[in-house]
Write an enzyme that holds these catalytic residues in place. Structure first.
Site, PDB file in Angstrom:
ATOM      1  N   ARG A  21       0.811  -1.220   0.000  1.00  0.00           N
ATOM      2  CA  ARG A  21       0.000   0.000   0.000  1.00  0.00           C
ATOM      3  C   ARG A  21       0.849   1.277   0.000  1.00  0.00           C
ATOM      4  O   ARG A  21       0.337   2.367  -0.249  1.00  0.00           O
ATOM      5  CB  ARG A  21      -0.951   0.001   1.200  1.00  0.00           C
ATOM      6  N   TYR A 114       7.207  -4.500  15.983  1.00  0.00           N
ATOM      7  CA  TYR A 114       7.126  -4.403  14.526  1.00  0.00           C
ATOM      8  C   TYR A 114       8.034  -3.308  13.983  1.00  0.00           C
ATOM      9  O   TYR A 114       8.300  -2.307  14.645  1.00  0.00           O
ATOM     10  CB  TYR A 114       5.674  -4.119  14.095  1.00  0.00           C
ATOM     11  N   ASN A 240       0.935   2.118   6.948  1.00  0.00           N
ATOM     12  CA  ASN A 240       0.761   1.220   5.812  1.00  0.00           C
ATOM     13  C   ASN A 240       0.788   1.949   4.476  1.00  0.00           C
ATOM     14  O   ASN A 240       0.975   1.316   3.440  1.00  0.00           O
ATOM     15  CB  ASN A 240      -0.559   0.456   5.943  1.00  0.00           C
TER      16      ASN A 240
END
Length: 497
Positions: A21, A114, A240
Site C-alpha cells: 500500500r 514491529y 501502511n
C-alpha cells in the site's frame, strides 16, 4: 530497565512484510521520518531494553532490508521468514534463528514488536515487560482504546484477564462495540511461546499462522494472559501508506519540537520547524521560523538558527548565528556568522568568530579564526588562515576540467574585489591582491598581486556593430550633447565705415 523487570531474553522485530500500500520501490520499513527509517526507530526502541538478543525477521526485498538493518545495528540477528505466512510463523522463524546459532531462548521474556511502529518508546516497552513479569503471565499484550476501532482486533476480557482477541470480520455486534484494540505488540514467557507455536496451525481462512492463537493456547493450559493499556495511541500506530506515514511524521516532529522546548530551546514557530529525532540542541538555543534541522546536527548554547535555514549533519558553535542558509556536513565555529543566502557544502569548517556572508558557496574549505568571506563568491578546496578578509566576488578556480586543486591563503591577507585564484596557488601571510587580479603564481608574504592589462577603447564600436539600437541612439545623443556649438548673435554690434 527498572528494578522490577529483568532484561528480556530476546526482542523480535517483525520486518518481513511487503507493504504494497506504500506504492513504492523502497521497502515500507525503510521509509524515513524524523531522521531515521521506520525500522531504525523500531530497532532503537528495542535495543534500549538491553535484551540479550535482538532479532529482525526479514523477507520482502531481503538484501536491501538486511543491509540497512546491519548498518543501523550490526549486532542484530537476522532471521528469514519462509513460505509459511503469518505473524506466528515470523516469530517462530526468529526463535529458530537463535537456535541455529546455539542460542537458547526457551526461558525468560521474549518481546515481539514491529518494524513499522516508529513512535513506540523504550519507556512503554519497559512498562510492558515490567507488567508482564510482575503478573507472572504467559502473555501480556499491549493495547489501547480508540474512539473508532473499526478494522482492529478487539480485546475481550474477563475482569483483569484477557480471554481472547477477535478480529473485526469475526466479531459479533456486541464485540464490535469494544473499543480496546490489540496493538500486536507482546511480551511472552519464552517457554510458553515456544510450546504454543508448535500447536498453532494454518487451518484458517487466510492459511496463516496467527500469533494471536498463542493467547488462546496459553489460556487453555491454565496460564494467565494480561494486557497493558496505553493512553497514547500514537505509540502503537503503524504506517501502511504514505498518508499514515505523513501523520506519524508530523506527530513525531511535534513531540520532538516540544521536547526541545522543554529542554531549553526557544522555537519561535513550532508549526514551521522540523527537527529530526537525531538532532541535539543545548540550552538557550533559538530556532527561528522555517528552519529544518536534520541528521546529526548539533546546535550549541546561545546559537541562533534561521529563519528559513536547512542544516543537515552540521555543528553550530556557541553563540553562532546562521541566517537563511543551506548547509550539509559543515562545522560552524563559536561566535561565527553565516548568511543570509549562503550554501555550505560538505567539508566546510568555519573557525571561531568567522563569517561566510551573503550569496557565498563553500565546499571542502577550512576558514581560520576571525576570517571573513563576506559576499558574492565561491571557495572550493581552500585553506584560509586567521583574520583574513576575502573581498567581494572572489573565486577559487579549483577545477581544471579533470582534477581538483587546492588554494592556500595565509593569515591577515586582504583580497580586493573580483580576485580569481587559479589553483593550485598559495598566498603568503599579510599579502594583498588588487581589484580584478587573476592570481596564477604564488604571492610572497606581504606582497601585492596585480594583474592589470591596459584598457583599450574601440571608438564607434556600438554605431558600427549595433546600428539603430537603443544603445546606438543613446550614444549618438550623448555625443551630440558633448559637441561644442558655434552660434551667431544678431544683436551684436557690427563694424561700419
Amino acid at each position: 530497565m527498572p528494578d522490577t523487570a529483568a532484561r528480556p531474553t530476546a526482542v523480535i522485530v517483525l520486518a518481513a512484510g511487503a507493504g504494497t500500500r506504500m506504492k513504492s520501490r523502497t521497502p515500507k520499513i525503510l521509509h524515513p521520518l524524523g531522521g531515521r527509517s521506520m525500522i531504525g526507530h523500531a530497532l532503537a526502541a528495542a535495543r534500549a531494553l538491553e535484551p540479550e538478543h535482538l532479532v529482525a525477521v526479514v523477507r520482502h526485498q531481503r538484501e536491501k532490508v538486511a543491509e540497512h538493518i546491519t548498518e543501523m545495528d550490526p549486532d542484530v540477528v537476522l532471521a528469514d521468514q519462509d513460505e509459511i505466512p503469518g505473524t506466528g510463523r515470523a516469530v517462530e522463524c526468529g526463535l529458530q534463528a537463535l537456535t541455529a546459532r546455539g542460542i537458547g531462548a526457551d526461558s525468560g521474556t521474549v518481546v515481539v514488536t514491529y518494524g513499522d511502529v516508529p513512535l513506540l518508546t523504550p519507556e512503554l516497552l519497559r512498562e510492558l515487560v515490567a507488567e508482564h513479569q510482575s503478573t507472572a503471565s504467559a502473555v501480556t499484550v499491549l493495547t489501547t482504546e480508540l474512539e473508532d476501532p473499526t478494522g482492529y482486533g478487539r480485546v475481550l476480557r474477563s475482569g483483569e484477564e484477557v480471554i481472547g482477541i477477535v478480529e473485526q470480520k469475526d466479531a459479533d455486534e456486541a464485540q464490535r462495540q469494544v473499543r480496546e484494540i490489540n496493538s500486536g505488540i507482546y511480551a511472552f514467557d519464552a517457554a510458553a511461546l515456544t510450546q504454543a507455536l508448535r500447536e498453532v496451525s494454518t487451518d484458517n481462512a487466510q492459511g496463516e499462522k496467527y500469533l494471536t492463537d498463542v493467547l488462546s493456547i496459553a489460556r487453555a493450559s491454565g496460564r494467565r494472559v494480561s494486557a497493558l493499556v496505553t493512553q497514547d495511541r500514537w505509540q502503537v500506530e503503524g504506517a501502511n501508506d504514505r498518508v499514515q506515514l505523513q501523520a506519524l511524521g508530523a506527530e513525531l516532529n511535534r513531540r520532538t519540537v516540544v521536547a526541545a522546548m522543554r529542554a531549553g530551546t526557544t522555537v519561535i514557530d513550532p508549526a514551521t520547524t522540523w527537527i529530526d529525532a537525531t538532532v541535539t540542541l543545548e540550552e538557550d538555543t533559538t530556532v527561528l521560523p522555517g528552519t529544518q534541522l536534520h541528521g546529526s546536527t548539533h546546535i550549541a548554547r546561545d546559537a541562533v538558527v534561521g529563519p528559513d535555514s536547512t542544516l543537515r549533519d552540521v555543528t553550530v558553535g556557541e553563540a553562532a548565528e546562521v541566517t537563511r542558509t543551506h548547509a550539509t556536513g559543515a562545522a560552524i565555529g563559536a561566535g561565527s556568522a553565516v548568511g543570509p543566502f549562503s550554501y555550505l557544502r560538505p567539508g566546510t569548517v568555519l573557525g571561531e568568530d568567522g563569517k561566510i556572508g551573503a550569496f557565498y558557496e563553500t565546499k571542502n574549505v577550512t576558514v581560520g579564526r576571525g576570517s571573513k568571506l563576506s559576499h558574492l563568491g565561491y571557495a572550493g578546496d581552500t585553506t584560509i588562515g586567521e583574520y583574513t578578509n576575502i573581498g567581494c566576488g572572489n573565486i577559487t578556480a579549483n577545477y581544471d576540467g579533470e582534477q581538483k586543486h587546492r588554494t592556500v591563503i595565509g593569515s591577515h591577507v586582504r583580497t580586493s574585489s573580483n580576485t580569481v585564484f587559479i589553483a593550485p596557488v598559495e598566498i603568503g601571510d599579510g599579502a594583498y591582491t588588487a581589484a580584478g587580479a587573476v592570481v596564477r603564481k604564488p604571492v610572497p608574504p606581504g606582497a601585492l598581486a596585480v594583474s592589470v592589462a591596459p584598457q583599450r577603447n574601440a571608438e564607434g564600436w556600438v554605431k558600427a556593430k549595433r546600428p539603430g539600437s537603443a544603445a546606438a541612439r543613446a550614444a549618438d545623443a550623448a555625443q551630440a550633447a558633448e559637441t561644442p556649438h558655434h552660434t551667431t548673435n544678431d544683436d551684436a554690434p557690427t563694424a561700419t565705415d
